[in-house]
Write an enzyme that holds these catalytic residues in place. Structure first.
Site, PDB file in Angstrom:
ATOM      1  N   GLY A  47       0.691  -1.229   0.063  1.00 24.77           N
ATOM      2  CA  GLY A  47       0.086  -0.013  -0.017  1.00 24.77           C
ATOM      3  C   GLY A  47       0.811   1.270  -0.068  1.00 24.77           C
ATOM      4  O   GLY A  47       0.199   2.434  -0.598  1.00 24.77           O
ATOM      5  N   ASP A 106      -5.491   2.219  10.518  1.00 23.04           N
ATOM      6  CA  ASP A 106      -6.799   2.004  10.852  1.00 23.04           C
ATOM      7  C   ASP A 106      -7.358   1.397  12.273  1.00 23.04           C
ATOM      8  O   ASP A 106      -7.145   2.260  13.153  1.00 23.04           O
ATOM      9  CB  ASP A 106      -7.548   0.946   9.890  1.00 23.04           C
ATOM     10  CG  ASP A 106      -9.156   0.534  10.241  1.00 23.04           C
ATOM     11  OD1 ASP A 106      -9.641   1.414  10.940  1.00 23.04           O
ATOM     12  OD2 ASP A 106      -9.338  -0.505   9.607  1.00 23.04           O
ATOM     13  N   PHE A 155     -14.006   2.567   3.803  1.00 20.67           N
ATOM     14  CA  PHE A 155     -12.965   1.805   3.029  1.00 20.67           C
ATOM     15  C   PHE A 155     -12.632   2.573   1.836  1.00 20.67           C
ATOM     16  O   PHE A 155     -13.257   3.009   0.976  1.00 20.67           O
ATOM     17  CB  PHE A 155     -13.478   0.618   2.577  1.00 20.67           C
ATOM     18  CG  PHE A 155     -12.164  -0.473   2.559  1.00 20.67           C
ATOM     19  CD1 PHE A 155     -11.559  -1.024   3.326  1.00 20.67           C
ATOM     20  CD2 PHE A 155     -11.664  -0.598   1.262  1.00 20.67           C
ATOM     21  CE1 PHE A 155     -10.541  -1.949   3.163  1.00 20.67           C
ATOM     22  CE2 PHE A 155     -10.698  -1.362   0.679  1.00 20.67           C
ATOM     23  CZ  PHE A 155     -10.078  -1.989   2.017  1.00 20.67           C
ATOM     24  N   VAL A 156     -11.425   3.135   1.846  1.00 19.90           N
ATOM     25  CA  VAL A 156     -10.893   3.784   0.726  1.00 19.90           C
ATOM     26  C   VAL A 156      -9.849   3.355  -0.267  1.00 19.90           C
ATOM     27  O   VAL A 156      -9.263   2.262   0.282  1.00 19.90           O
ATOM     28  CB  VAL A 156     -10.250   5.217   1.122  1.00 19.90           C
ATOM     29  CG1 VAL A 156     -11.181   6.157   1.849  1.00 19.90           C
ATOM     30  CG2 VAL A 156      -9.171   5.009   2.113  1.00 19.90           C
TER      31      VAL A 156
HETATM   32  P1  IMP Z   1      -4.527  -1.639  10.491  1.00 20.19           P
HETATM   33  O1  IMP Z   1      -5.901  -1.885  10.890  1.00 20.19           O
HETATM   34  O2  IMP Z   1      -4.277  -0.206  10.814  1.00 20.19           O
HETATM   35  O3  IMP Z   1      -3.525  -2.499  10.991  1.00 20.19           O
HETATM   36  O4  IMP Z   1      -4.422  -1.536   9.022  1.00 20.19           O
HETATM   37  C1  IMP Z   1      -4.227  -2.590   8.237  1.00 20.19           C
HETATM   38  C2  IMP Z   1      -4.045  -2.400   6.978  1.00 20.19           C
HETATM   39  O5  IMP Z   1      -5.282  -2.784   6.322  1.00 20.19           O
HETATM   40  C3  IMP Z   1      -3.243  -1.154   6.135  1.00 20.19           C
HETATM   41  O6  IMP Z   1      -2.038  -0.965   6.435  1.00 20.19           O
HETATM   42  C4  IMP Z   1      -4.006  -1.225   4.837  1.00 20.19           C
HETATM   43  O7  IMP Z   1      -3.143  -1.826   4.085  1.00 20.19           O
HETATM   44  C5  IMP Z   1      -5.466  -1.930   4.972  1.00 20.19           C
HETATM   45  N1  IMP Z   1      -6.409  -1.126   5.163  1.00 20.19           N
HETATM   46  C6  IMP Z   1      -7.140  -0.424   6.387  1.00 20.19           C
HETATM   47  N2  IMP Z   1      -8.109   0.486   5.826  1.00 20.19           N
HETATM   48  C7  IMP Z   1      -8.014   0.398   4.530  1.00 20.19           C
HETATM   49  C8  IMP Z   1      -8.831   1.062   3.578  1.00 20.19           C
HETATM   50  O8  IMP Z   1      -9.754   1.790   3.773  1.00 20.19           O
HETATM   51  N3  IMP Z   1      -8.362   0.820   2.463  1.00 20.19           N
HETATM   52  C9  IMP Z   1      -7.517   0.055   2.024  1.00 20.19           C
HETATM   53  N4  IMP Z   1      -6.713  -0.513   2.850  1.00 20.19           N
HETATM   54  C10 IMP Z   1      -7.026  -0.487   4.001  1.00 20.19           C
HETATM   55 MG    MG Z   2      -1.073  -1.961   4.286  1.00 18.70          MG
END
Ligand code: IMP
Ligand code: MG
Length: 184
Positions: A47, A106, A155-156
């Site tokens: 990402g 997130d 979700f973006v």
């Molecule tokens: P975390 O929940 O902060 O551990 O996020 C986990 C991973 O989920 C991030 O590094 C992103 O790759 C993916 N992610 C979380 N939210 C989104 C979103 O809205 N769009 C796309 N990928 C997301």
């Molecule tokens: Mg990621």
């Protein structure tokens, strides 16, 4: 034009010009924090690739790039399971300044896991930069040092962020048409 990903976009949240302007300013903030130190950037695959490509060109510092890959989960779907580091770093981070770069925070579990992992190498300084931070309850598990934009808890996609592996190449941050977010 059938496969044009732009046709799946319901709403653009952050346009190219706004992304470019913010990334430029973040570059200045990061340079101010690192001074003239040479550093190692650790972008989280996949990402962070586009954000990283733009951001590092705003950092006139001597740097090395060490990509890291982390198993990713969406949202709270696997609560309790920590993200796993999928391949080890090759550069020596010991005693060096490090900047971890990710696309979005997130729950914060991914960034927390990466920070924990990098801290194990005893860098001289460890800062984190994310393009996006989701406004969520409860608050994310980590506080990134540099944040591009706060976004709503939706979700973006685009500018590196994917949905089922697609849409990373959209040049803007967008929300897809709701019918596309179906279970696979
Ligand atoms: P975390 O929940 O902060 O551990 O996020 C986990 C991973 O989920 C991030 O590094 C992103 O790759 C993916 N992610 C979380 N939210 C989104 C979103 O809205 N769009 C796309 N990928 C997301
Ligand atoms: Mg990621």
């Amino acid at each position: 034009m059938k496969a044009d990903p732009r046709k799946d976009v319901a709403k653009v949240l952050i346009r190219r010009a706004a992304l470019a302007a913010r990334v430029k300013r973040m570059g200045k903030e990061i340079v101010a924090a690192f001074g003239s130190e040479s550093l190692t950037v650790v972008p989280v695959l996949s990402g962070a690739i586009i954000f990283t490509a733009d951001l590092i060109r705003e950092l006139p510092l001597k740097m090395k790039i060490n990509l890291i890959n982390v198993s990713s989960y969406v949202g709270d779907s696997v609560d309790g399971d920590d993200p796993k580091i999928l391949h080890a770093l090759t550069a020596d981070l010991t005693g060096r300044p490090v900047l971890v770069i990710d696309d979005i925070v997130d729950t914060g579990r991914t960034l927390r896991r990466v920070v924990e992992f990098v801290r194990g190498f005893s860098p001289s300084k460890l800062l984190t930069a994310v393009l996006l931070r989701k406004k969520r309850k409860p608050a994310a598990a980590v506080k990134p040092d540099f944040v591009g934009f706060d976004v709503p808890d939706k979700f973006v996609v685009g500018y590196g962020l994917d949905y089922n592996g697609l849409y990373r190449n959209l040049p803007e941050i967008a929300v897809l048409r709701p019918e596309l977010y179906a279970a696979p």
